[in-house]
Structures are given as C-alpha cells and as structure tokens.
Scaffold this motif. Structure first.
Motif, PDB file in Angstrom:
ATOM      1  N   SER A 145     -32.423  26.479 -26.260  1.00 48.94           N
ATOM      2  CA  SER A 145     -32.691  27.894 -26.034  1.00 48.94           C
ATOM      3  C   SER A 145     -32.596  28.675 -27.339  1.00 48.94           C
ATOM      4  O   SER A 145     -33.384  29.586 -27.598  1.00 48.94           O
ATOM      5  CB  SER A 145     -31.708  28.472 -25.007  1.00 48.94           C
ATOM      6  N   MET A 146     -31.625  28.315 -28.176  1.00 49.61           N
ATOM      7  CA  MET A 146     -31.491  29.008 -29.453  1.00 49.61           C
ATOM      8  C   MET A 146     -32.678  28.708 -30.373  1.00 49.61           C
ATOM      9  O   MET A 146     -33.212  29.618 -31.016  1.00 49.61           O
ATOM     10  CB  MET A 146     -30.183  28.637 -30.153  1.00 49.61           C
ATOM     11  N   THR A 147     -33.123  27.458 -30.422  1.00 49.91           N
ATOM     12  CA  THR A 147     -34.268  27.153 -31.289  1.00 49.91           C
ATOM     13  C   THR A 147     -35.504  27.921 -30.832  1.00 49.91           C
ATOM     14  O   THR A 147     -36.252  28.459 -31.654  1.00 49.91           O
ATOM     15  CB  THR A 147     -34.568  25.647 -31.309  1.00 49.91           C
ATOM     16  N   ASP A 185     -42.393  24.459 -27.705  1.00 50.78           N
ATOM     17  CA  ASP A 185     -41.109  24.040 -27.179  1.00 50.78           C
ATOM     18  C   ASP A 185     -41.241  22.547 -26.900  1.00 50.78           C
ATOM     19  O   ASP A 185     -41.722  22.133 -25.847  1.00 50.78           O
ATOM     20  CB  ASP A 185     -40.787  24.823 -25.905  1.00 50.78           C
ATOM     21  N   GLY A 186     -40.839  21.758 -27.857  1.00 49.87           N
ATOM     22  CA  GLY A 186     -40.956  20.305 -27.755  1.00 49.87           C
ATOM     23  C   GLY A 186     -39.629  19.647 -27.433  1.00 49.87           C
ATOM     24  O   GLY A 186     -39.347  18.552 -27.939  1.00 49.87           O
ATOM     25  N   ALA A 187     -38.843  20.298 -26.581  1.00 47.73           N
ATOM     26  CA  ALA A 187     -37.541  19.726 -26.220  1.00 47.73           C
ATOM     27  C   ALA A 187     -37.681  18.278 -25.785  1.00 47.73           C
ATOM     28  O   ALA A 187     -36.855  17.428 -26.126  1.00 47.73           O
ATOM     29  CB  ALA A 187     -36.894  20.560 -25.111  1.00 47.73           C
ATOM     30  N   VAL A 237     -37.202  20.739 -31.069  1.00 54.80           N
ATOM     31  CA  VAL A 237     -36.995  19.427 -30.446  1.00 54.80           C
ATOM     32  C   VAL A 237     -35.529  19.323 -30.042  1.00 54.80           C
ATOM     33  O   VAL A 237     -34.661  19.969 -30.622  1.00 54.80           O
ATOM     34  CB  VAL A 237     -37.365  18.268 -31.399  1.00 54.80           C
ATOM     35  N   CYS A 238     -35.272  18.515 -29.019  1.00 46.33           N
ATOM     36  CA  CYS A 238     -33.914  18.396 -28.479  1.00 46.33           C
ATOM     37  C   CYS A 238     -33.409  16.966 -28.615  1.00 46.33           C
ATOM     38  O   CYS A 238     -34.168  16.016 -28.461  1.00 46.33           O
ATOM     39  CB  CYS A 238     -33.901  18.828 -27.012  1.00 46.33           C
ATOM     40  N   PRO A 274     -24.752  14.167 -27.563  1.00 48.90           N
ATOM     41  CA  PRO A 274     -23.924  15.159 -26.864  1.00 48.90           C
ATOM     42  C   PRO A 274     -24.411  16.597 -27.025  1.00 48.90           C
ATOM     43  O   PRO A 274     -24.306  17.385 -26.084  1.00 48.90           O
ATOM     44  CB  PRO A 274     -22.543  14.994 -27.514  1.00 48.90           C
ATOM     45  N   VAL A 275     -24.919  16.932 -28.189  1.00 45.84           N
ATOM     46  CA  VAL A 275     -25.235  18.335 -28.502  1.00 45.84           C
ATOM     47  C   VAL A 275     -26.405  18.385 -29.469  1.00 45.84           C
ATOM     48  O   VAL A 275     -26.539  17.529 -30.341  1.00 45.84           O
ATOM     49  CB  VAL A 275     -24.027  19.037 -29.182  1.00 45.84           C
ATOM     50  N   GLY A 276     -27.253  19.402 -29.325  1.00 46.84           N
ATOM     51  CA  GLY A 276     -28.096  19.768 -30.440  1.00 46.84           C
ATOM     52  C   GLY A 276     -29.594  19.750 -30.257  1.00 46.84           C
ATOM     53  O   GLY A 276     -30.151  18.976 -29.478  1.00 46.84           O
ATOM     54  N   SER A 277     -30.230  20.656 -30.996  1.00 51.15           N
ATOM     55  CA  SER A 277     -31.683  20.750 -31.109  1.00 51.15           C
ATOM     56  C   SER A 277     -32.008  21.116 -32.549  1.00 51.15           C
ATOM     57  O   SER A 277     -31.123  21.437 -33.336  1.00 51.15           O
ATOM     58  CB  SER A 277     -32.230  21.837 -30.159  1.00 51.15           C
ATOM     59  N   ALA A 278     -33.292  21.072 -32.870  1.00 53.70           N
ATOM     60  CA  ALA A 278     -33.721  21.459 -34.215  1.00 53.70           C
ATOM     61  C   ALA A 278     -35.017  22.239 -34.124  1.00 53.70           C
ATOM     62  O   ALA A 278     -35.813  22.042 -33.201  1.00 53.70           O
ATOM     63  CB  ALA A 278     -33.893  20.234 -35.120  1.00 53.70           C
TER      64      ALA A 278
END
Length: 321
Positions: free
Chosen positions: A29-31, A143-145, A170-171, A179-183
């Motif tokens: 969501s932040m990215t 949005d390429g999560a 990307v997620c 555990p955590v994170g996107s870019a």
C-alpha cells in the motif's frame, strides 16, 4: 541508505525489472501511494480499474494522502482496454473550459489483479494501454504486487511486463513468503522523489536490514515455487466448483487466487470453514476468496476443498456448519 542488505535488495529488484533504481518499503500500500504522490498533484485524476487494490483496499489513501480523484474504469476482471482508457480520459469540446475537468495525469494497472481472481494482464493489451497513456502524456504505474505470479504462469519476464511503465511496485510477502516488504522501482529521478515521500509517509526505517534479508532470500530462492501454488488453486477450484450453490468456473483460475460466489451468506461459510481450520475471506455478502501460498501442500489443498464443500452443503441445507 547505508544498510548493505537493503542496498543489495534494491539493486537486485531494479536489475530484474530493468529499472534504474528501487526503494524498499514496509508495505505494498505504501509503494502504491508513494507512486501516486510522486506522479500527481492535488486535484489530479487517476484512471484505474474500479475494483483495483488502490481503490478497494488502501483506506482511501489516494484522496487523503495525495488529494487526487480516483476515476474508475469497468474492466473485465481488472483488465480494461485502450478504448476504455481513451473514453475515461475524456475529450473536451472547444466550448467547454479545460479548467473544469480535473486533469488526468496517471493510469494505474494491477498485474495480477487481486479482485479479478489473480487475473493476468495479456501482454498485448497491456502494451496498448501503456502506449496510449504515453502518447497522451499520462504517467503509468503498475501495482505489480503479484507480478512474480504472472511471470510464473506465462513465462513472460517481469521486465517485459514492466516495459514502458513509469513505475512498478512489487511485493515480497505474498506468494514469495517473506515476512515483510515491498519495493517501488523506476527511474533514478523518480526513486529519488519516492524516497522523500517514503519518509514523509512514515516509511523510513533504519533497522531494515533483517527485513531486507528475508525479502532478498525469498526473491532469490522462492520464485520457482510459485507455479505449485497455481496448481493447488486450480485443484481446489475443480472440487469447490462442484459444491452446491457455488458459482465458479475453474478455467478462470490463472494463478494462486480463487474467487467464487455462494448462494448463502459468505460470512456463514467463512465462519464454518474457519472453525474447521480453513481460513478464507468473505468478499461481499455472497462471495469468498481463497489464496494459495508456499505453506499450503497438495494434501492441505485437498482437505480444504473437502471442508469447504461440506460446509457449503450444510449451509445450503440449513444445518449448523
């Protein structure tokens, strides 16, 4: 900017996507929201599918954080055409003052599309939309999560999907299992601006190396496993589609998400399945979403499908689930 693991992760993501740079952030969501803020000014209009994650699942952030108007397009399970995009842009007659309509400055596409049941954007359709946006001076954010799932399902590289877009998020914490994170990736100028808004939105974290290590491991070692999740999703869909009161075409299951309609209250079904160890989300009053990930085995999939079918049978018969 000093942590070597964060820097290694960002450089690796940028190389995979053929972008200049990438910025590690806590959430998808932040990215997405940083990208929108980077590409727009307050009052601008952002064109996207009406059921996109940015619209449905990010708390109204485009309006609250960037002051923009979300202009929904009615796509087919999340995928819209260049003609629909052109219609949404709107062409003003010379009698209409140009200042009345909020200017369209950004197009967002979601690949794979969550609400569309993990649908993949066909590459040709995507290129048409990207080229049209570019020809009209609109930026385009992807949005390429779940872009890794699109790559695993089609063999089309993430770089090919990202070709021509101005930014892509990307997620690492979905199918890849970190555990955590996107870019968020883009040009050097764009990512420099993104780092400003990452900090402004509260995403600056000094102690990020341990989180980046998990994301990097997942990216380097888990991408080849994603096709297994797709197989499990299709196997689940085949069984559940035969359950009473279910609306589901297994042919629509392209990746790791199964969305299906039910003839009874989705909350009742979700609660009944939860009590027996199968965790799914209601999606409206008459639909549910099942998402498959690397911790679910083929055996788990079969058990889950059987439990869902039994709960639905009981619900349809008015018995306790």
């Amino acid at each position: 900017g000093d942590d070597p693991t964060v820097r290694r992760l960002e450089a690796y993501v940028a190389r995979l996507l053929c972008m200049d740079d990438a910025v590690f952030m806590p959430t998808g969501s932040m990215t997405n929201q940083v990208a929108i803020r980077c590409h727009t000014e307050p009052g601008d209009r952002v064109l996207m599918d009406g059921a996109s994650h940015v619209v449905r699942s990010e708390g109204g952030a485009p309006a609250a954080l960037s002051g923009v108007t979300s202009h929904p397009i009615e796509g087919d399970r999340g995928v819209f055409t260049s003609h629909q995009l052109l219609e949404a842009m709107g062409t003003l007659h010379r009698f209409n003052p140009a200042t009345l309509q909020p200017p369209a400055t950004l197009v967002c596409v979601e690949n794979t599309h969550n609400a569309g049941g993990g649908r993949i954007w066909p590459l040709e359709r995507l290129r048409e939309v990207v080229n049209l946006a570019d020809s009209h001076g609109l930026a385009i954010h992807m949005d390429g999560a779940r872009i890794w799932n699109a790559e695993a399902a089609t063999g089309v590289s993430v770089a090919e999907y990202a070709e021509g877009v101005d930014s892509i998020s990307v997620c690492f914490s979905k199918g890849l299992g970190a555990p955590v994170g996107s870019a968020l990736a883009g040009t050097s100028r764009f990512t420099a601006r993104a780092r400003r808004f990452k900090q402004l939105f509260g995403g600056g974290f000094r102690q990020a190396g341990i989180l980046a290590a998990g994301a990097l491991h997942a990216l380097e070692h888990h991408r080849h496993d994603l096709a297994r999740d797709h197989d499990h999703a299709r196997a689940f869909a085949e069984v559940v589609s035969r359950a009473p009161g279910v609306t589901l075409d297994p042919e629509t299951v392209e990746t790791n998400i199964v969305r299906f309609g039910v003839a009874v209250g989705s909350g009742v079904v979700a609660d009944g399945c939860y009590a027996r160890g199968v965790h799914m989300l209601p999606s409206g009053s008459r639909a549910l979403r099942a998402v498959f990930h690397r911790d679910i085995s083929a055996e788990d999939t079969g058990v889950a499908a059987q439990i869902v079918s039994e709960v639905l049978q009981h619900a349809m018969e008015g018995e306790p689930t």
